[in-house]
Design a protein around this motif. Structure first.
Motif, PDB file in Angstrom:
ATOM      1  N   LEU A 308       3.369  11.298   2.433  1.00 25.60           N
ATOM      2  CA  LEU A 308       3.481   9.845   2.365  1.00 25.60           C
ATOM      3  C   LEU A 308       2.217   9.194   2.918  1.00 25.60           C
ATOM      4  O   LEU A 308       1.651   8.280   2.323  1.00 25.60           O
ATOM      5  N   GLY A 309       1.753   9.727   4.056  1.00 28.24           N
ATOM      6  CA  GLY A 309       0.552   9.190   4.690  1.00 28.24           C
ATOM      7  C   GLY A 309      -0.643   9.243   3.760  1.00 28.24           C
ATOM      8  O   GLY A 309      -1.413   8.291   3.670  1.00 28.24           O
ATOM      9  N   CYS A 310      -0.791  10.368   3.036  1.00 27.28           N
ATOM     10  CA  CYS A 310      -1.928  10.518   2.134  1.00 27.28           C
ATOM     11  C   CYS A 310      -1.899   9.468   1.031  1.00 27.28           C
ATOM     12  O   CYS A 310      -2.934   8.887   0.695  1.00 27.28           O
ATOM     13  N   VAL A 311      -0.706   9.214   0.490  1.00 23.16           N
ATOM     14  CA  VAL A 311      -0.607   8.227  -0.599  1.00 23.16           C
ATOM     15  C   VAL A 311      -0.931   6.824  -0.072  1.00 23.16           C
ATOM     16  O   VAL A 311      -1.693   6.072  -0.673  1.00 23.16           O
ATOM     17  N   VAL A 312      -0.368   6.504   1.106  1.00 24.31           N
ATOM     18  CA  VAL A 312      -0.628   5.182   1.690  1.00 24.31           C
ATOM     19  C   VAL A 312      -2.116   5.022   2.005  1.00 24.31           C
ATOM     20  O   VAL A 312      -2.752   4.033   1.644  1.00 24.31           O
ATOM     21  N   VAL A 313      -2.679   6.050   2.660  1.00 21.32           N
ATOM     22  CA  VAL A 313      -4.093   6.003   3.042  1.00 21.32           C
ATOM     23  C   VAL A 313      -4.968   5.851   1.796  1.00 21.32           C
ATOM     24  O   VAL A 313      -5.874   5.010   1.758  1.00 21.32           O
ATOM     25  N   GLY A 314      -4.674   6.642   0.752  1.00 17.58           N
ATOM     26  CA  GLY A 314      -5.487   6.591  -0.465  1.00 17.58           C
ATOM     27  C   GLY A 314      -5.439   5.222  -1.121  1.00 17.58           C
ATOM     28  O   GLY A 314      -6.471   4.667  -1.505  1.00 17.58           O
ATOM     29  N   THR A 315      -4.231   4.659  -1.217  1.00 12.86           N
ATOM     30  CA  THR A 315      -4.089   3.353  -1.863  1.00 12.86           C
ATOM     31  C   THR A 315      -4.809   2.270  -1.061  1.00 12.86           C
ATOM     32  O   THR A 315      -5.562   1.476  -1.609  1.00 12.86           O
ATOM     33  N   LEU A 316      -4.590   2.282   0.249  1.00  9.07           N
ATOM     34  CA  LEU A 316      -5.227   1.268   1.092  1.00  9.07           C
ATOM     35  C   LEU A 316      -6.746   1.398   1.054  1.00  9.07           C
ATOM     36  O   LEU A 316      -7.456   0.407   0.915  1.00  9.07           O
TER      37      LEU A 316
END
Ligand SMILES: Nc1ncnc2c1ncn2[C@@H]1O[C@H](COP(=O)(O)OP(=O)(O)OP(=O)(O)O)[C@@H](O)[C@H]1O
Ligand SMILES: [Mg+2]
Lengths: 342, 256
Positions: A308-316
């Protein structure tokens, strides 16, 4: 200021901005894919490093767990000699640790003539009450992490044909009392296992530090990779942004359009990167060390948080990386944006 | 200062009465690149009458495109004022400026500035989208304008698949998308063959006569010059003279 002849430009609704942004991605699909793959690579790198850490961490924990179980089993063997013809009693109070559970499975496979159990289920075990579980038994195992158990030790061991008690908890009390001296009671987590547990805890702390460190370093690499991809995709369109401004686009609309576009690109890219980055170490470690060993101790919660963190970090990151050049371009005087030659 | 302002106000009133659509007052533009300064405009003053067809003549590098950027609100002058409909455009907020660029003025750029990834019809629909028009309505309108410039059959082509003259006509169609009051055209017939060029000139003339559009073109095209109401000569960043086509012909005859 109001001017009777100069009107005010309409603000386009959000839906229209989304529509134009999506259309923009579709129109330059090839170029968008290059930008997306920049994000995919960045996030796959981050994810594979974090996942690799979590997995190797789980692997070494699993290996230590198995060593501890082997030690416990050796203790039992030492106590009973040959299991054949003897009865084993197991009483469980409170929650079982993973090591204890694995240990119980192993013990059940030893060639005891009978196994009497209270408070748990064991293969081919005969269930009994906590009071009479040890009747006719050669060895009693007291498992579970409950500090005080309601039966006193004398009652427990009465009726055994050989007094041998192995306890999983060091300072356990029996009916509120410490076991009287003279009653033979060994600890399953004896000195050796205790030391092993200590080492395990130390390793876990080190592993946690290593995971955080690897995550930070990978994050830096990822930030550079993603911002480079988005920076390029926006700056090469400064002329286009200039044209749009000349045709009546508001700066706010251009900013919003790029924000939406980069959010889509960032989300798609980091989703793909996350799957790729999670699968690669899972397959490689699983293939080398066996999936059983790998999944034994893995923390699915931490793994999920990493995904989840990776997806959030990537999008942001993609949004942040795009907004700076888009903002810069949106604020440029249209005439000079038109002449830009990036 | 107070005196000057009063002068401007008086002028603005006079302009309103006489119907000037654009007024440039002592517009200067200096481009700075490192240590070198280029004076692209050195104090251009011009009053453009509503509904006229004005051609701008001048050698390459004389400041025609720069003047277009100034009077079209695409760039800020280093000094001087530009009034559109008696409003000083330096006073406009971003929303009003965007409205002006979107609906009031139609630009045809010297280098077209079409959006390369969009098809011809999408290029024409873009300014309509910014004006809040979308869907079938804008598609139909765009197609109609494209047919008007003779590109009805090529609506779905990308600019890269078209000839220079065709791209130029897409740029013309895009400038007409929101039926502007003012058409600013920077050498709109430079890449067109004789016949297509004439058609475009005729189209401009019609827009001017029938819809009252103010047409301002930079051009070297003799036909364009003859069709226009007035010809403005610009040299080295200064407006040297304003003539009528008849006067120009006399001028050319003198040379021959
Ligand atoms: N953005 C810019 N930066 C620096 N110099 C510029 C810029 N734009 C124009 N110039 C300079 O200003 C002068 C006038 O340029 P402009 O483009 O207005 O000429 P023009 O009359 O349109 O010429 P042409 O007929 O070749 O299009 C030129 O000397 C040019 O080099
Ligand atoms: Mg020019």
């Amino acid at each position: 200021m109001k001017h009777d002849k100069i009107g005010t430009q309409v603000k386009l609704p959000m839906g229209r901005a989304v529509q134009i942004a999506v259309q923009g991605i579709r129109i330059r699909l090839g170029r968008s894919m290059v930008t997306v793959s920049g994000v995919v690579l960045g996030i796959a790198f981050l994810m594979s490093n974090v996942a690799g850490q979590l997995i190797s961490d789980a692997l070494s924990r699993e290996r230590e767990t198995r060593q501890i179980v082997t030690l416990m089993e050796a203790l039992v063997r030492n106590e009973v000699g040959t299991a054949a013809g003897k009865t084993l009693a197991v009483t469980v109070h409170g929650d079982l640790e993973r090591t204890e559970r694995l240990f119980m499975e192993r013990v059940a496979k030893m060639p005891f003539a009978a196994v009497r159990v209270s408070g748990a289920n064991i293969d081919r075990g005969v269930s009994a009450t906590p009071q009479n579980v040890a009747e006719g038994a050669y060895l009693l195992l007291v498992l579970g992490q409950q500090q005080n158990i309601p039966v006193d030790l004398e009652t427990l061991i009465s009726g055994m044909n050989h007094v041998g008690v192995l306890d999983a908890v060091a300072n356990r009390t029996y009916a509120g009392q410490a076991p009287r001296a003279g009653v033979k009671r060994d600890l399953l987590f004896g000195k050796e296992t205790q030391e092993q547990m200590e080492r395990m805890r130390e390793h876990a702390a080190q592993a946690r530090f290593r995971t955080v460190w690897v995550a930070i370093i990978s994050l830096l690499v990822t930030i550079i990779s993603i911002s480079n991809a988005l920076l390029m995709s926006v700056t090469e369109r400064i002329r286009e942004i200039g044209t749009m401004k000349c045709l009546g686009a508001l700066s706010a609309f251009i900013r919003r359009m790029f924000l939406i576009e980069s959010a889509f690109i960032g989300f798609a890219g980091s989703l793909a990167g996350m799957v790729l980055g999670a699968l690669i170490p899972l397959i490689i470690y699983g293939w080398i060390f066996g999936f059983g060993l790998m999944f034994g101790e893995i923390s699915f919660v931490r793994f999920g948080v990493a995904c989840l963190g990776c997806v959030v970090v990537g999008t942001l990151l993609a949004m942040i990386a795009a907004i700076y050049p888009a903002n810069f371009a949106a604020r440029m005087v249209p005439a000079s944006a038109l002449r830009s030659n990036v | 200062m107070a005196f000057e302002r009063e002068l401007f106000f008086k002028d603005a009133d006079a302009a309103a009465r006489s119907g000037y659509v654009i007024r440039a007052v002592d517009v200067r533009k200096v481009y700075r690149m490192g240590d070198t300064e280029t004076h692209a405009l050195r104090g251009a003053t011009v009053d453009i009458i509503r509904g006229e067809y004005l051609s701008i003549m001048g050698p390459s590098g004389s400041g025609k495109s720069t003047l277009f950027n100034m009077i079209g609100g695409l760039d800020k002058p280093t000094a001087g004022k530009v009034y559109i409909d008696q409003v000083d455009i330096a006073q406009l907020d971003p929303f009003e400026l965007a409205w002006l660029r979107c609906r009031k003025v139609g630009y045809i750029f010297q280098s077209y500035n079409l959006i390369q990834v969009m098809s011809c019809i999408e290029n024409v629909m873009l300014p309509m989208a910014f004006a809040g028009l979308d869907g079938e309505e804008s598609r139909e309108k765009a197609l109609m304008i494209l047919e008007r410039v003779g590109l009805g059959g090529r609506a779905l082509h990308k600019p890269a698949e078209m000839s220079g003259g065709q791209q130029q006509r897409v740029a013309i169609a895009r400038a007409l998308a929101n039926t502007p009051d003012i058409l600013l055209a920077d050498e709109p017939t430079a890449n067109l063959d004789l016949r297509t060029g004439e058609e475009i000139i005729k189209l401009f003339r019609t827009l001017c006569d029938e819809l009252g559009v103010t047409v301002i073109t930079a051009t070297h095209d003799l036909k364009m010059l003859k069709t226009s109401d007035r010809i403005m000569w610009i040299e080295d960043g200064l407006i040297s003279k304003i003539t009528t086509p008849e006067e120009m012909e006399l001028h050319i005859d003198e040379i021959h």
